[in-house]
Design a protein around this motif. Structure first.
Motif, PDB file in Angstrom:
ATOM      1  N   ASP A  21       0.862  -1.177   0.000  1.00 19.52           N
ATOM      2  CA  ASP A  21       0.000   0.000   0.000  1.00 19.52           C
ATOM      3  C   ASP A  21       0.901   1.229   0.000  1.00 19.52           C
ATOM      4  O   ASP A  21       1.606   1.494   0.976  1.00 19.52           O
ATOM      5  CB  ASP A  21      -0.893  -0.036   1.242  1.00 19.52           C
ATOM      6  N   LYS A  23       0.256   4.385   0.130  1.00 16.18           N
ATOM      7  CA  LYS A  23      -0.115   5.393   1.132  1.00 16.18           C
ATOM      8  C   LYS A  23       0.426   5.003   2.503  1.00 16.18           C
ATOM      9  O   LYS A  23       0.916   5.847   3.258  1.00 16.18           O
ATOM     10  CB  LYS A  23      -1.628   5.574   1.172  1.00 16.18           C
ATOM     11  N   ALA A  24       0.372   3.711   2.814  1.00 20.05           N
ATOM     12  CA  ALA A  24       0.894   3.238   4.107  1.00 20.05           C
ATOM     13  C   ALA A  24       2.405   3.456   4.176  1.00 20.05           C
ATOM     14  O   ALA A  24       2.935   3.880   5.212  1.00 20.05           O
ATOM     15  CB  ALA A  24       0.551   1.766   4.309  1.00 20.05           C
ATOM     16  N   GLU A  26       4.101   5.729   2.579  1.00 21.00           N
ATOM     17  CA  GLU A  26       4.314   7.178   2.718  1.00 21.00           C
ATOM     18  C   GLU A  26       4.083   7.623   4.162  1.00 21.00           C
ATOM     19  O   GLU A  26       4.867   8.386   4.722  1.00 21.00           O
ATOM     20  CB  GLU A  26       3.382   7.924   1.765  1.00 21.00           C
ATOM     21  N   GLN A  27       3.008   7.126   4.774  1.00 18.30           N
ATOM     22  CA  GLN A  27       2.704   7.506   6.151  1.00 18.30           C
ATOM     23  C   GLN A  27       3.768   6.984   7.121  1.00 18.30           C
ATOM     24  O   GLN A  27       4.175   7.684   8.049  1.00 18.30           O
ATOM     25  CB  GLN A  27       1.317   6.996   6.548  1.00 18.30           C
ATOM     26  N   LEU A  28       4.211   5.754   6.890  1.00 15.95           N
ATOM     27  CA  LEU A  28       5.273   5.188   7.739  1.00 15.95           C
ATOM     28  C   LEU A  28       6.565   5.994   7.597  1.00 15.95           C
ATOM     29  O   LEU A  28       7.263   6.266   8.584  1.00 15.95           O
ATOM     30  CB  LEU A  28       5.521   3.720   7.385  1.00 15.95           C
TER      31      LEU A  28
END
Length: 115
Positions: A21, A23-24, A26-28
Protein backbone atom coordinates in the motif's frame (compact mmCIF):
# COMPACT_ATOMS: atom_id res chain seq x y z
CA UNK A 1 8.43 -30.74 -22.54
CA UNK A 2 9.24 -28.82 -19.46
CA UNK A 3 10.11 -30.90 -16.47
CA UNK A 4 10.27 -29.86 -12.83
CA UNK A 5 13.99 -29.09 -13.26
CA UNK A 6 13.38 -26.60 -16.10
CA UNK A 7 11.16 -24.29 -13.99
CA UNK A 8 12.71 -20.96 -12.89
CA UNK A 9 13.59 -20.82 -9.16
CA UNK A 10 11.97 -17.34 -8.95
CA UNK A 11 8.73 -18.51 -10.45
CA UNK A 12 5.77 -17.80 -8.21
CA UNK A 13 7.73 -15.47 -5.84
CA UNK A 14 6.09 -12.30 -7.13
CA UNK A 15 2.67 -13.78 -6.55
CA UNK A 16 3.64 -14.68 -2.97
CA UNK A 17 4.46 -11.03 -2.01
CA UNK A 18 1.58 -9.11 -0.41
CA UNK A 19 0.39 -6.01 -2.19
CA UNK A 20 2.21 -2.90 -0.98
CA UNK A 21 0.00 0.00 0.00
CA UNK A 22 1.81 3.12 -1.25
CA UNK A 23 -0.12 5.39 1.13
CA UNK A 24 0.89 3.24 4.11
CA UNK A 25 4.53 3.39 3.03
CA UNK A 26 4.31 7.18 2.72
CA UNK A 27 2.70 7.51 6.15
CA UNK A 28 5.27 5.19 7.74
CA UNK A 29 8.07 7.17 6.11
CA UNK A 30 6.65 10.48 7.35
CA UNK A 31 6.20 9.02 10.83
CA UNK A 32 9.79 7.75 10.88
CA UNK A 33 11.14 11.09 9.65
CA UNK A 34 9.04 13.11 12.09
CA UNK A 35 10.28 10.88 14.92
CA UNK A 36 14.02 11.20 14.15
CA UNK A 37 14.25 14.58 12.37
CA UNK A 38 14.03 16.86 15.47
CA UNK A 39 16.85 14.95 17.17
CA UNK A 40 18.94 15.05 14.00
CA UNK A 41 18.34 18.80 13.61
CA UNK A 42 19.36 19.39 17.25
CA UNK A 43 22.45 17.28 16.68
CA UNK A 44 23.25 19.23 13.54
CA UNK A 45 22.99 22.61 15.30
CA UNK A 46 25.03 21.29 18.25
CA UNK A 47 27.73 20.09 15.85
CA UNK A 48 27.74 23.44 14.05
CA UNK A 49 28.14 25.27 17.37
CA UNK A 50 30.93 22.88 18.36
CA UNK A 51 32.69 23.46 15.05
CA UNK A 52 32.44 27.25 15.49
CA UNK A 53 33.83 26.96 19.03
CA UNK A 54 36.70 24.84 17.74
CA UNK A 55 37.52 27.47 15.12
CA UNK A 56 37.59 30.17 17.82
CA UNK A 57 39.73 27.94 20.04
CA UNK A 58 42.17 27.25 17.20
CA UNK A 59 42.50 30.96 16.45
CA UNK A 60 43.12 31.70 20.13
CA UNK A 61 45.74 28.95 20.31
CA UNK A 62 47.49 30.31 17.22
CA UNK A 63 47.62 33.77 18.83
CA UNK A 64 49.05 32.31 22.05
CA UNK A 65 51.64 30.32 20.08
CA UNK A 66 52.72 33.48 18.25
CA UNK A 67 53.06 35.25 21.63
CA UNK A 68 55.31 32.44 22.89
CA UNK A 69 57.37 32.67 19.71
CA UNK A 70 57.76 36.42 20.25
CA UNK A 71 58.85 35.82 23.87
CA UNK A 72 61.33 33.23 22.67
CA UNK A 73 62.67 35.67 20.09
CA UNK A 74 63.07 38.34 22.78
CA UNK A 75 65.00 35.87 24.96
CA UNK A 76 67.25 35.02 22.00
CA UNK A 77 67.83 38.72 21.30
CA UNK A 78 68.71 39.31 24.97
CA UNK A 79 71.16 36.41 24.83
CA UNK A 80 72.74 37.91 21.70
CA UNK A 81 73.11 41.30 23.41
CA UNK A 82 74.74 39.65 26.43
CA UNK A 83 77.12 37.79 24.15
CA UNK A 84 77.91 40.98 22.21
CA UNK A 85 78.64 42.81 25.48
CA UNK A 86 80.95 39.98 26.57
CA UNK A 87 82.91 40.13 23.29
CA UNK A 88 83.01 43.93 23.42
CA UNK A 89 84.62 43.71 26.86
CA UNK A 90 87.15 41.21 25.48
CA UNK A 91 87.99 43.62 22.64
CA UNK A 92 88.43 46.53 25.08
CA UNK A 93 90.80 44.39 27.17
CA UNK A 94 92.79 43.36 24.10
CA UNK A 95 93.03 47.01 23.00
CA UNK A 96 94.26 48.03 26.46
CA UNK A 97 96.84 45.24 26.43
CA UNK A 98 98.00 46.29 22.95
CA UNK A 99 98.36 49.93 24.09
CA UNK A 100 100.34 48.82 27.13
CA UNK A 101 102.58 46.62 24.95
CA UNK A 102 103.05 49.51 22.53
CA UNK A 103 104.15 51.78 25.39
CA UNK A 104 106.58 49.14 26.65
CA UNK A 105 108.04 48.59 23.19
CA UNK A 106 108.35 52.36 22.69
CA UNK A 107 110.23 52.66 26.02
CA UNK A 108 112.45 49.72 25.04
CA UNK A 109 113.26 51.39 21.71
CA UNK A 110 114.13 54.62 23.45
CA UNK A 111 116.33 52.82 25.98
CA UNK A 112 118.13 50.90 23.17
CA UNK A 113 118.73 54.11 21.26
CA UNK A 114 120.21 55.74 24.37
CA UNK A 115 122.68 52.89 24.88
Amino acid sequence: GLGPRDASPDEGVVEDLPLIDEKAVEQLTEGLISHYLPDLQRSKSALQELTQNQVVLLETLEQEISKFKECNSILEINALFSEAKHYHNKLVNIRNEMMMLHEKTSKLKVSWINI
